[in-house]
Every structure is written in C-alpha cells, then in structure tokens.
Design a protein around this motif. Structure first.
Motif, PDB file in Angstrom:
ATOM      1  N   GLY A  95       0.781  -1.223   0.000  1.00 20.03           N
ATOM      2  CA  GLY A  95       0.000   0.000   0.000  1.00 20.03           C
ATOM      3  C   GLY A  95       0.816   1.278   0.000  1.00 20.03           C
ATOM      4  O   GLY A  95       0.253   2.371  -0.096  1.00 20.03           O
ATOM      5  N   GLN A  96       2.133   1.161   0.079  1.00 16.52           N
ATOM      6  CA  GLN A  96       2.976   2.352   0.149  1.00 16.52           C
ATOM      7  C   GLN A  96       3.285   2.881  -1.252  1.00 16.52           C
ATOM      8  O   GLN A  96       3.405   2.111  -2.209  1.00 16.52           O
ATOM      9  N   THR A  97       3.422   4.196  -1.366  1.00 12.61           N
ATOM     10  CA  THR A  97       3.792   4.820  -2.633  1.00 12.61           C
ATOM     11  C   THR A  97       5.282   5.107  -2.657  1.00 12.61           C
ATOM     12  O   THR A  97       5.822   5.685  -1.715  1.00 12.61           O
ATOM     13  N   VAL A  98       5.939   4.669  -3.729  1.00 15.59           N
ATOM     14  CA  VAL A  98       7.355   4.954  -3.948  1.00 15.59           C
ATOM     15  C   VAL A  98       7.456   5.930  -5.109  1.00 15.59           C
ATOM     16  O   VAL A  98       6.972   5.647  -6.211  1.00 15.59           O
ATOM     17  N   VAL A  99       8.052   7.075  -4.866  1.00 14.94           N
ATOM     18  CA  VAL A  99       8.264   8.080  -5.913  1.00 14.94           C
ATOM     19  C   VAL A  99       9.748   8.123  -6.228  1.00 14.94           C
ATOM     20  O   VAL A  99      10.559   8.491  -5.375  1.00 14.94           O
ATOM     21  N   GLN A 100      10.093   7.755  -7.449  1.00 17.51           N
ATOM     22  CA  GLN A 100      11.500   7.778  -7.840  1.00 17.51           C
ATOM     23  C   GLN A 100      11.712   8.907  -8.843  1.00 17.51           C
ATOM     24  O   GLN A 100      11.037   8.983  -9.872  1.00 17.51           O
ATOM     25  N   VAL A 101      12.662   9.785  -8.527  1.00 19.51           N
ATOM     26  CA  VAL A 101      12.880  11.011  -9.295  1.00 19.51           C
ATOM     27  C   VAL A 101      14.068  10.839 -10.236  1.00 19.51           C
ATOM     28  O   VAL A 101      15.163  10.457  -9.811  1.00 19.51           O
ATOM     29  N   HIS A 102      13.832  11.137 -11.512  1.00 23.46           N
ATOM     30  CA  HIS A 102      14.869  11.066 -12.544  1.00 23.46           C
ATOM     31  C   HIS A 102      14.862  12.355 -13.351  1.00 23.46           C
ATOM     32  O   HIS A 102      14.000  13.216 -13.159  1.00 23.46           O
ATOM     33  N   GLY A 103      15.809  12.469 -14.295  1.00 20.79           N
ATOM     34  CA  GLY A 103      15.873  13.654 -15.119  1.00 20.79           C
ATOM     35  C   GLY A 103      16.233  13.336 -16.555  1.00 20.79           C
ATOM     36  O   GLY A 103      16.917  12.342 -16.831  1.00 20.79           O
ATOM     37  N   PHE A 104      15.743  14.174 -17.492  1.00 21.86           N
ATOM     38  CA  PHE A 104      16.104  14.016 -18.902  1.00 21.86           C
ATOM     39  C   PHE A 104      16.290  15.392 -19.522  1.00 21.86           C
ATOM     40  O   PHE A 104      15.843  16.411 -18.985  1.00 21.86           O
ATOM     41  N   ASP A 105      16.945  15.410 -20.668  1.00 24.28           N
ATOM     42  CA  ASP A 105      17.163  16.640 -21.429  1.00 24.28           C
ATOM     43  C   ASP A 105      16.193  16.630 -22.599  1.00 24.28           C
ATOM     44  O   ASP A 105      16.238  15.732 -23.449  1.00 24.28           O
ATOM     45  N   GLY A 106      15.315  17.626 -22.653  1.00 25.28           N
ATOM     46  CA  GLY A 106      14.303  17.664 -23.700  1.00 25.28           C
ATOM     47  C   GLY A 106      14.866  17.674 -25.101  1.00 25.28           C
ATOM     48  O   GLY A 106      14.229  17.183 -26.049  1.00 25.28           O
ATOM     49  N   ASP A 107      16.080  18.200 -25.285  1.00 24.91           N
ATOM     50  CA  ASP A 107      16.687  18.256 -26.614  1.00 24.91           C
ATOM     51  C   ASP A 107      17.068  16.876 -27.130  1.00 24.91           C
ATOM     52  O   ASP A 107      17.281  16.697 -28.339  1.00 24.91           O
ATOM     53  N   ASP A 108      17.162  15.901 -26.235  1.00 26.89           N
ATOM     54  CA  ASP A 108      17.595  14.562 -26.625  1.00 26.89           C
ATOM     55  C   ASP A 108      16.438  13.572 -26.738  1.00 26.89           C
ATOM     56  O   ASP A 108      16.668  12.376 -26.932  1.00 26.89           O
ATOM     57  N   HIS A 109      15.201  14.049 -26.611  1.00 28.57           N
ATOM     58  CA  HIS A 109      14.045  13.155 -26.608  1.00 28.57           C
ATOM     59  C   HIS A 109      12.925  13.744 -27.467  1.00 28.57           C
ATOM     60  O   HIS A 109      12.943  14.940 -27.788  1.00 28.57           O
ATOM     61  N   PRO A 110      11.958  12.914 -27.854  1.00 27.55           N
ATOM     62  CA  PRO A 110      10.844  13.422 -28.663  1.00 27.55           C
ATOM     63  C   PRO A 110      10.136  14.589 -27.986  1.00 27.55           C
ATOM     64  O   PRO A 110      10.042  14.651 -26.762  1.00 27.55           O
ATOM     65  N   ARG A 111       9.614  15.503 -28.797  1.00 22.15           N
ATOM     66  CA  ARG A 111       9.012  16.723 -28.263  1.00 22.15           C
ATOM     67  C   ARG A 111       7.803  16.416 -27.383  1.00 22.15           C
ATOM     68  O   ARG A 111       7.512  17.161 -26.436  1.00 22.15           O
ATOM     69  N   HIS A 112       7.085  15.329 -27.689  1.00 25.62           N
ATOM     70  CA  HIS A 112       5.875  15.060 -26.911  1.00 25.62           C
ATOM     71  C   HIS A 112       6.191  14.585 -25.491  1.00 25.62           C
ATOM     72  O   HIS A 112       5.288  14.464 -24.675  1.00 25.62           O
ATOM     73  N   TYR A 113       7.472  14.358 -25.170  1.00 23.69           N
ATOM     74  CA  TYR A 113       7.828  14.034 -23.792  1.00 23.69           C
ATOM     75  C   TYR A 113       7.612  15.238 -22.880  1.00 23.69           C
ATOM     76  O   TYR A 113       7.452  15.082 -21.666  1.00 23.69           O
ATOM     77  N   GLY A 114       7.650  16.440 -23.443  1.00 22.31           N
ATOM     78  CA  GLY A 114       7.273  17.632 -22.711  1.00 22.31           C
ATOM     79  C   GLY A 114       8.141  17.948 -21.509  1.00 22.31           C
ATOM     80  O   GLY A 114       9.369  17.847 -21.535  1.00 22.31           O
ATOM     81  N   ASP A 115       7.460  18.340 -20.401  1.00 22.11           N
ATOM     82  CA  ASP A 115       8.148  18.734 -19.163  1.00 22.11           C
ATOM     83  C   ASP A 115       8.450  17.547 -18.259  1.00 22.11           C
ATOM     84  O   ASP A 115       9.447  17.531 -17.547  1.00 22.11           O
ATOM     85  N   THR A 116       7.537  16.589 -18.249  1.00 20.67           N
ATOM     86  CA  THR A 116       7.662  15.456 -17.329  1.00 20.67           C
ATOM     87  C   THR A 116       7.173  14.183 -18.015  1.00 20.67           C
ATOM     88  O   THR A 116       6.304  14.217 -18.891  1.00 20.67           O
ATOM     89  N   VAL A 117       7.756  13.083 -17.590  1.00 23.57           N
ATOM     90  CA  VAL A 117       7.291  11.765 -18.026  1.00 23.57           C
ATOM     91  C   VAL A 117       6.883  11.002 -16.770  1.00 23.57           C
ATOM     92  O   VAL A 117       7.649  10.915 -15.806  1.00 23.57           O
ATOM     93  N   VAL A 118       5.672  10.465 -16.778  1.00 24.59           N
ATOM     94  CA  VAL A 118       5.140   9.726 -15.631  1.00 24.59           C
ATOM     95  C   VAL A 118       4.896   8.287 -16.066  1.00 24.59           C
ATOM     96  O   VAL A 118       4.258   8.035 -17.096  1.00 24.59           O
ATOM     97  N   SER A 119       5.391   7.361 -15.282  1.00 24.87           N
ATOM     98  CA  SER A 119       5.211   5.940 -15.589  1.00 24.87           C
ATOM     99  C   SER A 119       5.106   5.153 -14.292  1.00 24.87           C
ATOM    100  O   SER A 119       5.655   5.548 -13.266  1.00 24.87           O
ATOM    101  N   ASP A 120       4.403   4.014 -14.353  1.00 20.01           N
ATOM    102  CA  ASP A 120       4.359   3.109 -13.204  1.00 20.01           C
ATOM    103  C   ASP A 120       5.386   1.994 -13.343  1.00 20.01           C
ATOM    104  O   ASP A 120       5.484   1.113 -12.488  1.00 20.01           O
ATOM    105  N   GLY A 121       6.150   2.011 -14.449  1.00 19.30           N
ATOM    106  CA  GLY A 121       7.211   1.034 -14.647  1.00 19.30           C
ATOM    107  C   GLY A 121       6.740  -0.304 -15.175  1.00 19.30           C
ATOM    108  O   GLY A 121       7.571  -1.166 -15.472  1.00 19.30           O
ATOM    109  N   ALA A 122       5.441  -0.504 -15.319  1.00 16.19           N
ATOM    110  CA  ALA A 122       4.917  -1.781 -15.801  1.00 16.19           C
ATOM    111  C   ALA A 122       5.051  -1.851 -17.322  1.00 16.19           C
ATOM    112  O   ALA A 122       5.079  -0.834 -18.018  1.00 16.19           O
ATOM    113  N   HIS A 123       5.108  -3.067 -17.848  1.00 13.61           N
ATOM    114  CA  HIS A 123       5.202  -3.251 -19.286  1.00 13.61           C
ATOM    115  C   HIS A 123       3.882  -2.885 -19.950  1.00 13.61           C
ATOM    116  O   HIS A 123       2.835  -2.775 -19.306  1.00 13.61           O
ATOM    117  N   GLU A 124       3.939  -2.727 -21.276  1.00 10.35           N
ATOM    118  CA  GLU A 124       2.726  -2.412 -22.035  1.00 10.35           C
ATOM    119  C   GLU A 124       1.691  -3.526 -21.861  1.00 10.35           C
ATOM    120  O   GLU A 124       2.014  -4.661 -21.542  1.00 10.35           O
TER     121      GLU A 124
END
Length: 308
Positions: A198-227
């Motif tokens: 039941g606990q929430t784990v928030v893991q903080v990472h960083g990326f450079d927008g110039d190196d990724h597709p534009r639609h990645y925007g300001d933040t990317v949010v994922s639960d880490g699960a596969h498609e």
C-alpha cells in the motif's frame, strides 16, 4: 545589622539559584542539530564517487543486512543500536532537524574522512522516525541526472515522506554502480526493507528535452509496468494534477514514453511485488535547474499523490 544579614542571605540564595539554573542547562540534552536538508544532500552528492571513478564498491551480503538492520533500528528510535551496527561499516547515524520543515530526521551515511574519497559510495538514507507508512522518495541517479537530488528533497518535504534515499555514487562510477538496475546495492537493500504493501514509492529522474521526442514535454510519468494495461490510478492522478497546473506530461500507456518508461527498474518491480505503488517521475532539465520550478513541481506532485 539584621537587615544586612537578611540582604546577604537573599543575595546568596539568588546566586545559588542562578548556579543551579546554569548547571541544569549545561546538563540538559541538546536537541537535534538544525540543518538545511537541501544543502546537506547537495554537499553529500558533491563528495560522491563521480563518473568513471573506482571508489564505489557494492556491499557484501552481511554488510547489506547490517546496514538494513541499522536503518530499521534508527527508524524505530534505537539510535544507539543503529550506531553500534554502523560502526564496523564506517557509517554513522545523525539526528537532525530540517530547518525548512521543523521535522526531526535521522541520517544514515558513510563516516566522512577529511581529504579522502568515499570508500563505499553506498548512499544517504534519511528516515523520519515512526513515519513508516508515508511515501518513500528515491533518487537513484544523483549527479548523472543533475539536480534530481534537490528535487528529491523538495518532493520529500512536500509529501512529508517516510524516507529519502539518495544513491552514493554516479551511476557510471563503476560498471555495477547503477542502483536502479543492480540488485546487490545498499540502495536496493534499504528500499526492499522499507517498502510496504500500500505504500507509494516516488523515484525522481531527469532528462534533457533536446535529446528526446518533443511530446515528452516537461515530465514523463510511468508506473514502470510493461505495455498491455492502462496507467495505474496513482500515475493518472499525478498526471491530472501536473497537467492541471500547466505542465506538459507524457504518461506511459497513454502517450508512449518508451525510452523513459522504467520497465527494467528494480525498485519498481519490488514495490509492485510488495503491493505498493511505484511512480517513476522524469523531469526535464530546465525545471530541475530552477529552484522555483522544482518547488512548484514538488508541491503539485504532493497534491496529485494525496488526491489518489
């Protein structure tokens, strides 16, 4: 003469009382040292083994068990017991109070040696005593993902987290230093010990927008699960809060953010296996480098996760 005697007696009594007060004050236990947690974390990261340096070494299994037990003892108030376990590991436990929030915190980290590199590079583990059900905040790639350690502090403060874990070396210090993908690290051992159903784990990472597709925007949010499934309710709640505050969000399973989806993240797998919620939050460099932007994003993150 009698008046003089009474005056002397009164003066002596006042002097004695004053001395007693001074003595009691000197013998009273001092409270936790007030620190700026952000400054302390920044200094810690600056002293860590950097990219390509060979000072990092993974703990042995007995060392990892002792470290985990010490963190658990500290979290439950047994500072002396934690210190006894940490001594042979060249680690210490410190009691501090974060001046920004007033929270009493316990820090477990390597004992600094003046003018010498860290010999372990295991990490900094900040625990809030008796707050084991609050969110767990993690920073696995300090220095490599610049300013994520500062954003981690902001999120920890905004969420009143139960613990803050900061890796103790650059992810490329040695081939086995990437704590998000290497199982035999102190970081992962402490994570495994702290995460609960039941606990929430928030893991903080960083990326450079110039190196990724534009639609990645300001933040990317994922639960880490596969498609194959919808985004987790926690990820959707956070995304809703961020977008409502004007941030552009790429939400995995909705927008395809595969390059930053954290599907191989060990702490994410562990959290889900324990019945917890894992949030992998990638933040663009321009926000991470701006103190106001970091704090704003942290506050919105806290709002979004509390709404979940």
């Amino acid at each position: 003469m009698r008046a003089l005697s009474q005056g002397v007696s009164l003066a002596a009594t006042l002097v004695l009382a004053f001395l007693v007060v001074l003595t009691l004050g000197a013998c009273s236990p001092r409270g936790p040292q007030e620190v700026d947690l952000e400054e302390m974390v920044s200094d810690f990261v600056a002293a860590n083994p950097g990219e390509g340096e060979d000072h990092y070494r993974a703990p042995t299994a007995p060392e990892a068990r002792a470290l985990v037990e010490a963190v658990d003892l500290a979290r439950n108030g047994d500072i002396g017991g934690a210190a006894r376990l940490l001594g042979p590991l060249d680690h210490v436990v410190r009691e501090v109070r974060d001046e920004a929030t007033g929270r009493r915190l316990l820090l477990v980290t390597e004992q600094p040696v003046p003018s010498a590199p860290r010999r372990h590079g295991w990490g900094l583990f900040v625990v809030a005593p008796q707050a084991d059900r609050g969110p767990l905040i993690e920073v696995p790639h300090p220095a490599a993902d610049r300013q994520t350690e500062l954003l981690g502090v902001d999120v920890f403060r905004s969420l009143s987290g139960s613990a803050l874990l900061v890796a103790g070396a650059h992810r490329s210090a040695t081939p086995d230093a990437d704590v998000a993908h290497e199982p035999d690290t102190a970081f992962h051992a402490v994570h495994d010990a702290l995460v609960a159903p039941g606990q929430t784990v928030v893991q903080v990472h960083g990326f450079d927008g110039d190196d990724h597709p534009r639609h990645y925007g300001d933040t990317v949010v994922s639960d880490g699960a596969h498609e194959g499934g919808p985004p987790s309710p926690t990820s959707m709640s956070l995304t809703s809060a961020l977008e409502g505050a004007g941030f552009q969000v790429c939400l995995q399973h909705r927008d395809r953010c595969d390059r930053l989806a954290a599907t191989q993240n060990l702490q994410g797998r562990s959290a889900r296996a324990m019945g917890g919620q894992f949030v992998h939050l990638e933040v663009e460099a321009s926000i991470r480098s701006d103190p106001v932007g970091r704090r704003r994003l942290a506050d919105v993150t806290a709002f979004g996760l509390r709404e979940d």
